[in-house]
Design an enzyme around this catalytic site. Structure first.
Site, PDB file in Angstrom:
ATOM      1  N   GLY A 290       0.823  -1.200   0.000  1.00 30.61           N
ATOM      2  CA  GLY A 290       0.000   0.000   0.000  1.00 30.61           C
ATOM      3  C   GLY A 290       0.857   1.250   0.000  1.00 30.61           C
ATOM      4  O   GLY A 290       2.056   1.213   0.292  1.00 30.61           O
ATOM      5  N   CYS A 291       0.215   2.364  -0.335  1.00 27.94           N
ATOM      6  CA  CYS A 291       0.950   3.629  -0.433  1.00 27.94           C
ATOM      7  C   CYS A 291       1.425   4.108   0.928  1.00 27.94           C
ATOM      8  O   CYS A 291       2.609   4.390   1.124  1.00 27.94           O
ATOM      9  CB  CYS A 291       0.087   4.685  -1.119  1.00 27.94           C
ATOM     10  SG  CYS A 291      -1.554   4.900  -0.402  1.00 27.94           S
ATOM     11  N   TYR A 292       0.501   4.185   1.888  1.00 27.35           N
ATOM     12  CA  TYR A 292       0.902   4.604   3.227  1.00 27.35           C
ATOM     13  C   TYR A 292       1.936   3.632   3.810  1.00 27.35           C
ATOM     14  O   TYR A 292       2.873   4.040   4.488  1.00 27.35           O
ATOM     15  CB  TYR A 292      -0.311   4.606   4.166  1.00 27.35           C
ATOM     16  CG  TYR A 292      -1.220   5.794   4.049  1.00 27.35           C
ATOM     17  CD1 TYR A 292      -0.746   7.085   4.270  1.00 27.35           C
ATOM     18  CD2 TYR A 292      -2.568   5.637   3.774  1.00 27.35           C
ATOM     19  CE1 TYR A 292      -1.604   8.181   4.198  1.00 27.35           C
ATOM     20  CE2 TYR A 292      -3.429   6.720   3.703  1.00 27.35           C
ATOM     21  CZ  TYR A 292      -2.948   7.995   3.919  1.00 27.35           C
ATOM     22  OH  TYR A 292      -3.793   9.073   3.861  1.00 27.35           O
ATOM     23  N   THR A 293       1.710   2.353   3.558  1.00 27.80           N
ATOM     24  CA  THR A 293       2.582   1.357   4.183  1.00 27.80           C
ATOM     25  C   THR A 293       3.996   1.427   3.624  1.00 27.80           C
ATOM     26  O   THR A 293       4.960   1.344   4.371  1.00 27.80           O
ATOM     27  CB  THR A 293       2.006  -0.051   3.984  1.00 27.80           C
ATOM     28  OG1 THR A 293       1.612  -0.196   2.633  1.00 27.80           O
ATOM     29  CG2 THR A 293       0.820  -0.273   4.863  1.00 27.80           C
TER      30      THR A 293
ATOM     31  N   CYS B  40       5.605   3.934   2.535  1.00 30.20           N
ATOM     32  CA  CYS B  40       6.279   5.085   3.131  1.00 30.20           C
ATOM     33  C   CYS B  40       6.550   4.861   4.616  1.00 30.20           C
ATOM     34  O   CYS B  40       7.648   5.111   5.109  1.00 30.20           O
ATOM     35  CB  CYS B  40       5.418   6.325   2.912  1.00 30.20           C
ATOM     36  SG  CYS B  40       6.229   7.876   3.334  1.00 30.20           S
TER      37      CYS B  40
END
Lengths: 346, 346, 346, 346
Positions: free
Chosen positions: A149-152, A154
């Site tokens: 995932g995107c948040y993950t 980062c």
């Protein structure tokens, strides 16, 4: 030439896959799948692709596509990929799933946080979590990759070296993350209208966002212990970019140089991870359009905490770019192929 | 490998030159000139270039640079390039001037609109106006190219075929143009602060903007008559992009197909000009980060006028991209080298 | 205390009516009509109204409402108000219609541009076009007011004095208008998503926008001749604000002072029209949140044209503010009651 | 009628004071002080005030002003107010200082964090910290009020009831705050240019921001213990608004209802504090232009932490609005006088 199929080619992540693959010299897209725009010219949906992409949108028939493509990217809602997966498909093609279906090893955790039944849990074990910097060797041999995932992406990369080296108390970790609005997708919803997002900021999914268990699982592997964190996403009035500000208590006294050495140990040869110079805070704009993760940290001796910061472009390193990076690894290409995207400023 | 020097490398147009040339396989930057940041690392000024550009900013010594570089880009304030130019420099290197110094053939017109004395009018005649789609052959043989302005590039290309074919009354032409804020440069001025520009829109330079005579001169060449227009620029709360909406009275009854055929006559083989499909209005976002000009038009039979619309990225086709396109022509490279930039959306 | 009903209270114009009327000391809202949110608390739809408005959304039963309210504002889609109107309603209450249903006197023109049948053309004649600065006396005696469109309010007031005094050639008039995104309403549509509008600009409805005949009709009354114009609206990445840039050929030589005197003749006592000082261009931000129209002009002797500029907040003077101004006139209140809103900057 | 002088009237906070006081029926501004714009018409600096404010900017002669004004607002850089203060001024007028000069009781702490010498420490003891909801009675009798910082107002009010009631471990408190760009002031600096801020987000002042000790001191009074926190501010591409996301470990098991009861105990009669309904996250847009603080919280039983969220308009409750609220208290006026500002949406 690698034949690529994309299912969900007209979402924002799908569109970014098309943008990146258009400049990839060893891949060609053979299938622009889009349930919403079947039979419509792709360039009519994404006018930026006028005279660049001449293709027409196709359906999401994964079985048919598997016969034609060397690799399929599924940039689709949660549950879609899992519902389509079968042995035949996996025997014919490689899969890079941009949804969450194979990211979490514990199916019960998946089902609890996502609120849906997992339709093909038998493939979870095999799936490789495609965070290239951490699982590079496994990705190379994978036929099914769960693109993070995107948040993950980062959040994990920002804290990973310190988790791995055991210098922070993992259960004090708090991730306060901020995302541009493309992360919310291209669905027509009132909260994502320009006038609702512009000149506005809010937290959402507080203590309940689905990326929480994914971060916890991966940082748990890194630290060798069960990890529970607080993760709070926020919506920011910008198109692209994620900034994660992470807080953790230090287990022991460390200097700037010691922590810097730890980051360098893991990242100094990583093309896409840039640990910034002392006191330079990551800014999302500095990575926009590129596959970079910019990272830095600050030790606060008053509170005995370390503040870590990471920035990515959510559609590139947080989705399509990382997916192509995984593809490159899976096909034995140079990892940076098609990804030497210079960040665009301003 | 073409050795490139940039004077004014830390302005927005200079930064865009660096971004584009970094991906150009036949050019290498040997001089990052910046009066404001001498001796500072370039990547400290533009953090997006961290680990990509390792160089340090140098001064703007054009004579010294001329010895080292095959071509010099001057992305500098009006008057600078003209004040430095001499025969020796021109004998040693090629010059692509992104300022207005050599764009206008009549020095009196230049001095009136820019309010400064021209320091080297003897080179104006030789200078080639570097609008590649129109002056391609001349550019190939030039040693001094006047790179067109951002507004002018968009305004001229949008109306050029109709001016050339004589179907519009040139003295009815009105250009209402809208620009993102990067066009105002990186100078620290109150009117360009975020809070002054955001959630705001205004016209400026009404009936007095310096790009007016440049448009008039070029469209005068095209139409074979003296042209006087109204040109009104506006500041828009976005970073990049110019949209020109142009109005003119038709000299005779024409159909959509006839006008489309005229545009196709001039542009169908132009890689960077995209005449859109019927009724699709150009949007700046669809060309962002790329060297494209997107154009379309609408005939209004009620008023006997045609409305033409053009969109560019002001920093690419409106500045750095076009400058590189000129360089490619001057050095016999494929015109699109380094410029196959896919527009980024969203 | 005037009892006010609002139908369409949860659209952006409806919401602005609520904001303004909340601060109006002689009016109280008795009906928050909203087809989409019936039985939902109004403050749950517009959280800014939490602890300010305690009411619950009601349906759009205009007949029932007419019995309870002294005045009804219809902030509804085209056709709604016309379809509900009848003698009984008009005998019981006053109507201020924010839609276009009664703005255009010629029903054929209305039906052509709006593409719908007019359901109650018998009331068109009676309806007063509620541009207070022009039709003040008629508004005072009206029971049915057609509140002008946002673009039209700005476009007409900017050109009105010059049209009235006959110094411009009306059939050379070109209106290039730019609007913030709230003008597109609160409907959940992909083109209005944050990521589609942000960092983007486009024209739309070129040569076909519905506000065209409304502007033509009103400026026709002013100038005493049939008027055909070009009107081009553009979508700008900001929430609020309309900027109209208008071009016309001067019929005779005029000086700045002469034109200024004409504007002053019509507007010097108008509380909500501010003719700016020489060379100050209107900016939408300077009127944000207020009922002001800021106007200025520039004569271009080179082309014998005058460029007029006007700025409003589309939700205030372009919708809700003007509607309240009309209400004040209709009920004999001071025209500025509840409208002494100071523009908010930044 | 209270005679008001403003020193620093042309900064963003000063401008907001003017906007608010223009609508205050018991106050009139007699002095628009602005070192940068002396002798310039105020409305030429802030065009929104055209035809509303007719005054000309004056200097910052506080002694002279003290003779004329009943109260002086100093919206000036750190150190200015302290350097001007003396017994004579305080005997002649009341002072509401919007800078940090008298906010921190320990002069050494002030001098360390602000890096300047305090020029009049003898008045620190007397100064009342003007957070009205907490120090209301003291403010009423004050002649010198230290108006709280924008971040601090939001951060303190969001956590105050829980600190006061002792249910959170104060030394686990982490405040992750996000601010619109008006908080950076109107100075012409490259980092605040539109193109640098738009489409960008970053943390700054990590572990070193000056509002840290102010929050620590006030929450220390509330909790009765010495408090050390982490406070991280972030710059967000919007004009106005602060969102504070705060994390703390709970000292004991508490339910939603228990925590809600604590917030209600302190805030249920507070006009400007709105504790939102369960699961509604504060959004900065919902308070824009108003003096409200919107607050909510979420208990995370997995981590035994509570996440608190608060939103304000940084220029209103975070600066000018709160300053007027203090003025109202000091002069015995209704606390909400001039502050019944309805938030503007969108």
């Amino acid at each position: 030439m690698i034949k690529v199929g994309i299912i969900g080619a007209t979402g924002y992540a799908g569109g970014e896959l098309v943008r990146i693959l258009t400049g990839h010299k060893d891949a060609e897209i053979v299938w622009y799948g889009s349930r919403s725009y079947i039979d419509k010219k792709y360039a009519d949906v994404y006018q930026n692709m006028f005279q660049i992409v001449d293709a027409t949108c196709l359906d999401d028939n994964m079985e048919e596509l598997a016969k034609q493509a060397d690799v399929i990217f599924t940039a689709t809602p949660q549950g879609f990929c899992a519902s389509m997966m079968n042995d035949k498909i996996l025997s014919e093609t490689k899969i890079i799933d941009l949804s969450a279906d194979y990211r979490i090893k514990d199916v019960a955790t998946y089902e609890k946080w996502y609120g849906i039944e997992h339709k093909s849990p038998q493939y979870i074990e095999e799936a490789v979590y495609g965070l290239c910097e951490i699982n590079r060797e496994d990705v190379k041999n994978a036929r099914l990759v769960a693109n993070p995932g995107c948040y993950t992406t980062c959040s994990i990369l920002t804290a990973y070296p310190l988790a791995k080296e055991g210098i922070i108390d993992m259960n004090t970790l708090i991730v306060d993350a901020k995302s541009g609005t493309s992360g919310a997708g291209r669905g027509a919803k009132v909260p994502n209208l320009f006038c609702e997002v512009n000149e506005n900021m809010k937290a959402y999914g507080v203590a309940s966002h689905r990326h929480t268990p994914e971060i916890e699982e991966q940082l748990g592997y890194a630290s060798g212990e069960k990890v529970l964190i607080n993760f709070t996403p926020h919506l920011v009035p910008m198109n692209r970019g994620i900034l994660a500000t992470e807080y953790a208590t230090l287990k022991k006294d460390v200097t700037y140089e010691e922590v810097k050495a730890i980051y360098d140990k893991y990242y100094k040869d990583e093309k896409f991870v840039r640990v910034l110079e002392k006191d330079v805070c990551p800014e999302t704009k500095w990575v926009e359009g590129s596959n970079y993760v910019d990272i830095n940290f600050k030790i606060d001796s008053r509170t005995n905490r370390i503040i870590m910061m990471g920035a990515i472009d959510n559609l590139v390193k947080g989705a399509a770019g990382q997916a192509v990076q995984n593809m490159n690894l899976m096909f034995g290409l140079p990892e940076t192929e098609g990804l030497e995207l210079v960040p665009m400023f301003p």
